[in-house]
Enzyme design. Structure first.
Site, PDB file in Angstrom:
ATOM      1  CG  ASP A 236     -13.333  -7.974 -38.940  1.00 24.19           C
ATOM      2  OD1 ASP A 236     -14.380  -7.334 -38.802  1.00 24.19           O
ATOM      3  OD2 ASP A 236     -13.095  -9.041 -38.332  1.00 24.19           O
TER       4      ASP A 236
ATOM      5  CG  ASP B  56     -11.559 -13.152 -37.784  1.00 21.46           C
ATOM      6  OD1 ASP B  56     -12.277 -12.165 -38.074  1.00 21.46           O
ATOM      7  OD2 ASP B  56     -11.613 -13.730 -36.682  1.00 21.46           O
TER       8      ASP B  56
ATOM      9  CG  ASP C 143     -14.172 -10.242 -42.043  1.00 27.22           C
ATOM     10  OD1 ASP C 143     -14.878  -9.213 -42.023  1.00 27.22           O
ATOM     11  OD2 ASP C 143     -13.613 -10.710 -41.034  1.00 27.22           O
TER      12      ASP C 143
END
Length: 642
Positions: free
Chosen positions: A331, A524, A528
């Site tokens: 991410d 995080d 996600d």
């Protein structure tokens, strides 16, 4: 129920006179009472120390199964009952073989129990790190209260040298805090107002006040303890393979044992006693008790080692999946970047644009919204009053401001609204500079741009370089536009970029990548969580949301991207150690069975049941030692484990 250690000591104490008799026999000394004394001593061993083996074997037999205890039970029971028969027919007895086998098998199990106790003690030491009391502000006065009485919202004072009682946020003062006991980071961390502090860490220099946010079982330390416990009690999928092998292995051993007896007694003319000794030796040496130690001991040591480094491995399944991972997907926001974006440029009427944007983003918790609100607050601009607020999925938000339809969002809005050529060129320039552009519009027309930048973490470039050096493919998966994503990727060295991804589509992209190879996903945020769950290995950053941490199979407490390489390498090392342990668990059996069966009898190489039991105990010791050596693994900053 009697513990394994007590059973071992009982077995050792009552076997010792027979051991002494064997040693002293060449000097003419024998156990007083002869076979009758041996019968009494061995009966106590069988009734007390060997009983659980017999009960387990019988329970498995009733279910048409066999296990390791089946071999121990059959071997010792055969030796015992034959010796009873031989005693009454004036033949040689070998009660000591039954007693010694039980003793040595229990010795191997004592090794396992010690291993488990050491793991449990490590967890207890983590719990003991907690402060016992806290100095809390109550009714305007600071009072010391037990830790159990602290509640969320309490204001707590921490002086130099004291432990931080619970997790919270500093409200006054500053200091440096030693967080090594939780994160594994040896250097003290500077803390100022607004920074988070972790319960059980040690305050070094200054005095500060902080507001308690997580108490009791919700603190990071409590969560770490719980995760480590679950991991150490979990089973790697390879354990299922060993269980299947055991079910096949035990019947094969029993057939080999019977065959050994028949060959010696029927075809080679050995005495009944000698034929039984060979048969029992085969059963005892073949019992791979160490097989049961191979996986759990390595798992306990590996997960415990990881916890000390701030790497929480949640279960045994993760270890097995890591060994085949070829692609690591990241991410962007909060993972590769700092996650604290700041407004850098405003194109258009600053006052009007910030007022509209702040008004529409006031109820949002998105990092970009926070950056806009912070800038408006800094410039003392009052957010516009909004009505009929509405979210536009994947694009932005809209509302009525001063009887006009206003909107704020990303470049996906450009398909529906008008933008001038000049403003479009400015947008491209900002995006090429790795800045995210937020569009502010009114009445279907873009009236301004807000450029926001979230810089990469200092460690991101080094972390990704380490992964690439190991031959891993690196991919960035982000909802940001392609220009910004590519600019960030270029800065940190990412191989491939997948941009403009809607939050709900991240898991689909991970699934697509899994068609090519096994995938680890590092993230995080709340958005996600599906991708973390979908990936073969989900790695959650410790600073992330609770739902992201819950979805990940590995949690990086320090929020340091360099720990991704360490986590993957530690997991791989632990799994390789499990396979090495399985090798040692079987090698004794494979090499020992021919010797125990008497194949080398003509050259004087034989293996009595008691020596077979001792070899089996050393098999367990070798497996435990192999696992403990994981604790000596050295991890360098580039993630390599020595």
């Amino acid at each position: 129920m009697m513990t394994i250690t007590k059973r071992f000591w009982i077995s050792l104490i009552f076997s010792f006179p027979m051991l002494l008799g064997m040693v002293m026999m060449p000097f003419g000394w024998m156990v007083p009472g002869g076979a009758w004394t041996q019968l009494i001593l061995t009966t106590i061993v069988m009734a007390v120390s060997a009983r659980p083996f017999l009960q387990s074997a019988w329970a498995s037999f009733q279910k048409h199964h066999s296990n390791m205890d089946t071999l121990v039970a059959i071997g010792t029971a055969t030796a015992y009952f034959y010796s009873v028969y031989a005693m009454f027919t004036n033949q040689a007895v070998f009660f000591e073989s039954a007693a010694f086998v039980v003793t040595f098998v229990l010795l191997g199990q004592v090794f396992e129990e010690r291993m488990r106790n050491n793991a449990s003690n490590a967890i207890e030491k983590l719990v003991d790190l907690q402060a016992k009391e806290a100095e809390v502000l109550r009714d305007g006065q600071l009072v010391k209260i037990p830790l159990s009485d602290v509640v969320a919202g309490d204001i707590i004072k921490v002086k130099p040298g004291q432990k931080v009682a619970v997790d919270g946020v500093i409200t006054d003062g500053n200091s440096t805090v030693d967080e090594s006991m939780v994160t594994g980071e040896s250097m003290p961390v500077d803390k100022v107002v607004g920074d988070k502090v972790i319960g059980s860490t040690i305050n070094n220099t200054g005095t500060f006040m902080f507001r308690a946010e997580k108490v009791g079982n919700e603190t990071m330390l409590s969560q770490i303890v719980e995760l480590v416990k679950k991991a150490q009690n979990s089973h790697a999928p390879i354990q299922k393979l060993t269980d299947k092998i055991s079910e096949i292995f035990v019947p094969i051993v029993l057939i080999l044992s019977i065959t050994t007896f028949l060959v010696w007694y029927v075809f080679l003319g050995a005495t009944l006693a000698n034929a039984l000794i060979f048969a029992v030796s085969v059963v005892v040496i073949a019992c791979p008790c160490a097989l049961g130690l191979a996986t759990p001991t390595a798992l306990m040591v590996g997960t415990g080692r990881g916890a000390k480094m701030g790497i929480l491995i949640k279960n045994g399944e993760v270890l097995e999946e890591v060994s085949d991972v070829k692609t690591v997907v990241f991410d962007k926001t909060g993972t590769i970047t700092n996650g604290k974006p700041e407004v850098t440029d405003i194109i258009g009427d600053e006052q009007q644009i910030l007022a509209i944007a702040a008004g529409l983003e006031e109820s949002s918790e998105h990092p970009l919204a926070t950056a806009i609100l912070d800038r408006a607050k800094e410039l003392k601009i009052t957010p516009a009053t909004t009505n009929n607020f509405q979210a536009i999925e994947g694009k932005g938000v809209q509302a009525i401001v001063d009887n006009h339809e206003a909107f704020v969002g990303n470049d996906k809005l450009l398909a529906d609204v008008k933008i001038t050529k000049a403003m479009e060129q400015q947008m491209i320039q900002l995006q090429n500079a790795a800045k995210t552009v937020v569009f502010v519009g009114m009445n279907q027309k873009i009236i301004g741009l807000i450029a926001i930048q979230d810089a990469p973490k200092e460690t991101s470039k080094a972390a990704i370089a380490t992964l690439r050096a190991r031959g891993l493919r690196t991919v960035m998966l982000t909802g940001d536009n392609i220009r910004v994503a590519q600019a960030i990727a270029k800065q940190v060295g990412i191989d491939e970029v997948i941009a403009d991804v809607l939050p709900g589509d991240k898991a689909d992209h991970v699934q697509a990548l899994q068609k090519e190879s096994k995938v680890a996903f590092v993230g995080d945020g709340i958005n996600d969580a599906p991708a973390l769950t979908m990936a073969d290995v989900g790695i959650a950053m410790g600073s992330g949301t609770d739902i992201a941490i819950e979805s990940g199979g590995i949690v990086l407490v320090k929020n340091d991207l360099r720990d991704v390489a360490k986590a993957l390498e530690l997991s791989k090392k632990t799994f390789n150690r499990i396979k090495l342990n399985l090798f040692w668990a079987f090698i004794y059996n494979v090499l020992g069975i021919p010797v125990a069966a008497g194949l080398f009898f003509t050259i004087g190489l034989t293996l009595s049941p008691e020596l077979a039991g001792l070899a089996m105990a050393f098999s367990s010791l070798s497996v435990v030692t192999s696992s403990v050596l994981l604790n000596k693994a050295k991890i360098s900053t580039d993630g390599k484990i020595a």
